[in-house]
Design an enzyme around this catalytic site. Structure first.
Site, PDB file in Angstrom:
ATOM      1  CG  ASN A  22      -2.165  -0.947   0.852  1.00 10.94           C
ATOM      2  OD1 ASN A  22      -2.944  -0.715  -0.067  1.00 10.94           O
ATOM      3  ND2 ASN A  22      -2.237  -2.070   1.570  1.00 10.94           N
ATOM      4  CG  HIS A  68      -4.418   1.039   5.012  1.00 11.64           C
ATOM      5  ND1 HIS A  68      -3.739   0.969   6.210  1.00 11.64           N
ATOM      6  CD2 HIS A  68      -3.663   0.339   4.135  1.00 11.64           C
ATOM      7  CE1 HIS A  68      -2.631   0.253   6.039  1.00 11.64           C
ATOM      8  NE2 HIS A  68      -2.560  -0.138   4.800  1.00 11.64           N
ATOM      9  CB  SER A 101       0.588  -6.479   1.759  1.00 12.49           C
ATOM     10  OG  SER A 101      -0.438  -5.524   1.950  1.00 12.49           O
ATOM     11  N   PRO A 103      -2.219  -8.202   6.123  1.00  6.74           N
ATOM     12  CG  PRO A 103      -2.310 -10.508   6.434  1.00  6.74           C
ATOM     13  CD  PRO A 103      -1.409  -9.335   6.573  1.00  6.74           C
ATOM     14  CG  ASP A 143       0.773  -2.712  12.257  1.00  5.71           C
ATOM     15  OD1 ASP A 143       1.573  -2.335  13.148  1.00  5.71           O
ATOM     16  OD2 ASP A 143       0.025  -1.924  11.645  1.00  5.71           O
ATOM     17  CG  HIS A 203      10.448  -2.620   9.225  1.00  2.89           C
ATOM     18  ND1 HIS A 203       9.948  -3.627   8.451  1.00  2.89           N
ATOM     19  CD2 HIS A 203      10.310  -1.472   8.499  1.00  2.89           C
ATOM     20  CE1 HIS A 203       9.517  -3.108   7.298  1.00  2.89           C
ATOM     21  NE2 HIS A 203       9.722  -1.813   7.303  1.00  2.89           N
ATOM     22  CD  GLU A 206      11.206   2.189  10.292  1.00  8.00           C
ATOM     23  OE1 GLU A 206      10.629   1.198  10.804  1.00  8.00           O
ATOM     24  OE2 GLU A 206      10.688   2.867   9.397  1.00  8.00           O
TER      25      GLU A 206
HETATM   26  C1  LIG Z   1       6.640   6.373   8.217  1.00  7.67           C
HETATM   27  C2  LIG Z   1       7.812   5.929   7.453  1.00  7.67           C
HETATM   28  C3  LIG Z   1       9.015   6.782   7.522  1.00  7.67           C
HETATM   29  C4  LIG Z   1       7.683   4.808   6.760  1.00  7.67           C
HETATM   30  C5  LIG Z   1       8.745   3.936   6.314  1.00  7.67           C
HETATM   31  N1  LIG Z   1       8.982   2.906   7.191  1.00  7.67           N
HETATM   32  C6  LIG Z   1       8.102   1.968   7.591  1.00  7.67           C
HETATM   33  N2  LIG Z   1       8.342   1.461   8.817  1.00  7.67           N
HETATM   34  C7  LIG Z   1       7.543   0.546   9.346  1.00  7.67           C
HETATM   35  N3  LIG Z   1       6.441   0.078   8.729  1.00  7.67           N
HETATM   36  C8  LIG Z   1       6.158   0.553   7.515  1.00  7.67           C
HETATM   37  C9  LIG Z   1       6.967   1.506   6.880  1.00  7.67           C
HETATM   38  N4  LIG Z   1       6.427   1.760   5.674  1.00  7.67           N
HETATM   39  C10 LIG Z   1       5.310   0.982   5.568  1.00  7.67           C
HETATM   40  N5  LIG Z   1       5.132   0.280   6.684  1.00  7.67           N
HETATM   41  C11 LIG Z   1       4.036  -0.665   7.003  1.00  7.67           C
HETATM   42  O1  LIG Z   1       3.369  -0.998   5.791  1.00  7.67           O
HETATM   43  C12 LIG Z   1       1.985  -0.636   5.871  1.00  7.67           C
HETATM   44  C13 LIG Z   1       1.468  -0.199   4.520  1.00  7.67           C
HETATM   45  O2  LIG Z   1       1.488  -1.266   3.589  1.00  7.67           O
HETATM   46  P1  LIG Z   1       0.483  -2.515   3.662  1.00  7.67           P
HETATM   47  O3  LIG Z   1      -0.871  -2.031   4.054  1.00  7.67           O
HETATM   48  O4  LIG Z   1       1.060  -3.472   4.677  1.00  7.67           O
HETATM   49  O5  LIG Z   1       0.508  -3.081   2.270  1.00  7.67           O
HETATM   50  C14 LIG Z   1       1.943   0.436   6.944  1.00  7.67           C
HETATM   51  O6  LIG Z   1       0.675   0.527   7.527  1.00  7.67           O
HETATM   52  C15 LIG Z   1       3.016  -0.032   7.918  1.00  7.67           C
HETATM   53  O7  LIG Z   1       2.513  -1.028   8.779  1.00  7.67           O
HETATM   54 ZN   LIG Z   2       9.509  -0.734   5.465  1.00  7.65          ZN
END
Ligand SMILES: CC(C)=CCNc1ncnc2c1ncn2[C@@H]1O[C@H](COP(=O)(O)O)[C@@H](O)[C@H]1O
Ligand SMILES: [Zn+2]
Length: 349
Positions: A22, A68, A101, A103, A143, A203, A206
């Site tokens: 996303n 989202h 991603s 869920p 998450d 991660h 960070e």
């Molecule tokens: C805020 C920032 C600097 C982002 C980069 N670093 C990140 N660190 C941790 N989790 C992340 C990051 N970027 C995306 N995500 C995760 O990926 C999700 C979005 O993609 P998806 O819905 O899982 O498909 C976010 O809600 C978060 O849980």
């Molecule tokens: Zn990331």
């Protein structure tokens, strides 16, 4: 996108190992989604961070909430994954992609978590059937905010798909707002994942001051590390943490623009890419969230090259070495190495 990368980087065959589905949705796709859902009253400034702009980490995580809202049905998830994100990576000469991603709850997508994963897999399969020149695999994301129980359920789901997805689901990701939740509480779930053969990209470090959590998670050890921004002593990490990473030779996924725009790193030239690259440690350049951070993988390669004075030959080597770090099996690595060998003369004529 903030700019166009030069032809060499655009044509360079690349491996993308750190891309949140996303977060990878481009402006063009967001446009379509906004068009379909005008009642949400969402503007572009709410979904992407443009050139020269920076946000706090907290503001960045708000962006995902907005995306989202826009991606909230089976049809959206299918369109975003297959028609757009995978195709865009393929058009950027990415030959191997690991998408990740999280869920979501059924009330947010109309799909069960199992259905969510099935939809992404269907999108990957559609692109495969069409013969797109890109090998795509999937990492199921946990998450960290959602705690032990949800993490355990996610591992159980990932385990099912590891056995039934014909090799498409290869592992697990741990992500989410690093300032929320506790890595220690997730250890049992991650240990279970490891025992059932799921590969793990976590991660880690960070943000600053997570020494204890990082140390615990490094003991697993993970198969790859996302960011690892604050591992080394110069930025408040420790030699002990660095030694653990080196001893287990755990590759790092490094996302320059994401870290600069999210302000965990003050500038490109101060990015920890330099530290790990100088050590000769396996480091893979990735985008993280190419949509949110208005970038793509070609641009990230070019930025690393121009910031650290690296030649085309050095960047070629970096993209080739990324093959060693993928989660798909050895046979896939062999195929990719062959592809790189075949393409090399074209790029260096
Ligand atoms: C805020 C920032 C600097 C982002 C980069 N670093 C990140 N660190 C941790 N989790 C992340 C990051 N970027 C995306 N995500 C995760 O990926 C999700 C979005 O993609 P998806 O819905 O899982 O498909 C976010 O809600 C978060 O849980
Ligand atoms: Zn990331």
């Amino acid at each position: 996108m903030d700019g166009e990368a030069e032809l060499f980087y655009r044509q360079l065959p690349k491996v993308e190992l750190h891309a949140h589905l996303n977060g990878s949705v481009s402006v063009r796709t967001i446009d379509r989604l906004i068009g379909r859902k005008p009642h949400l009253n969402i503007q572009h400034s709410m979904t992407a961070i443009g050139k020269g702009q920076r946000r706090t980490l907290d503001e960045c995580f708000q962006v995902f909430k907005v995306i989202h809202q826009l991606v909230d049905t089976e049809e959206d998830i299918l369109m975003v994954s297959a028609d757009h994100v995978i195709r865009e990576f393929a058009a950027d000469s990415v030959k191997y992609l690991e998408l990740r991603s999280t869920p979501r709850e059924e009330k947010n997508t109309g799909l069960t978590k199992k259905g969510y994963i099935e939809t992404v897999i269907r999108a990957i399969q559609l692109c495969k059937d069409e013969g797109l020149d890109i090998d795509v695999r999937f990492l199921v994301a946990i998450d960290r905010r959602n705690g032990t129980q949800v993490a355990m359920e996610t591992v159980a789901l990932a385990e099912q798909f590891l056995l039934s997805s014909d090799g498409l689901v290869v592992g697990l990701d741990l992500s989410g707002d690093p300032t929320v939740g506790n890595g220690k509480a997730l250890l049992p779930a991650l240990e279970r994942a490891k025992n059932c053969g799921l590969k793990m990209s976590l991660h880690l470090s960070e943000v600053q001051s997570q020494l204890e959590e990082t140390d615990l998670l490094l003991n697993l050890p993970p198969n790859r590390i996302g960011h690892g921004t604050f591992l080394h002593p110069e930025v408040g990490g420790s030699q002990n943490l660095v030694d653990k990473v080196l001893k287990n030779s755990i590759p790092l996924e490094l996302c320059l623009t994401s870290n600069v725009k999210g302000q965990t790193v003050p500038s490109y030239s101060q990015h920890h890419f330099k530290y790990w690259y100088q050590l000769g440690h396996p480091s893979v350049i990735c985008t993280d969230d190419k949509g949110v951070f208005s970038t793509d993988l070609s641009q990230e390669y070019q930025l690393a090259a121009s910031t650290f004075g690296l030649s085309h030959a050095a960047m070629w080597k970096l993209s080739q070495q990324a093959i060693d770090c993928i989660f798909a099996p050895e046979t896939v690595k062999q195929q990719l190495r062959q592809k790189w060998t075949d393409l090399q003369p074209q790029l260096f004529q």
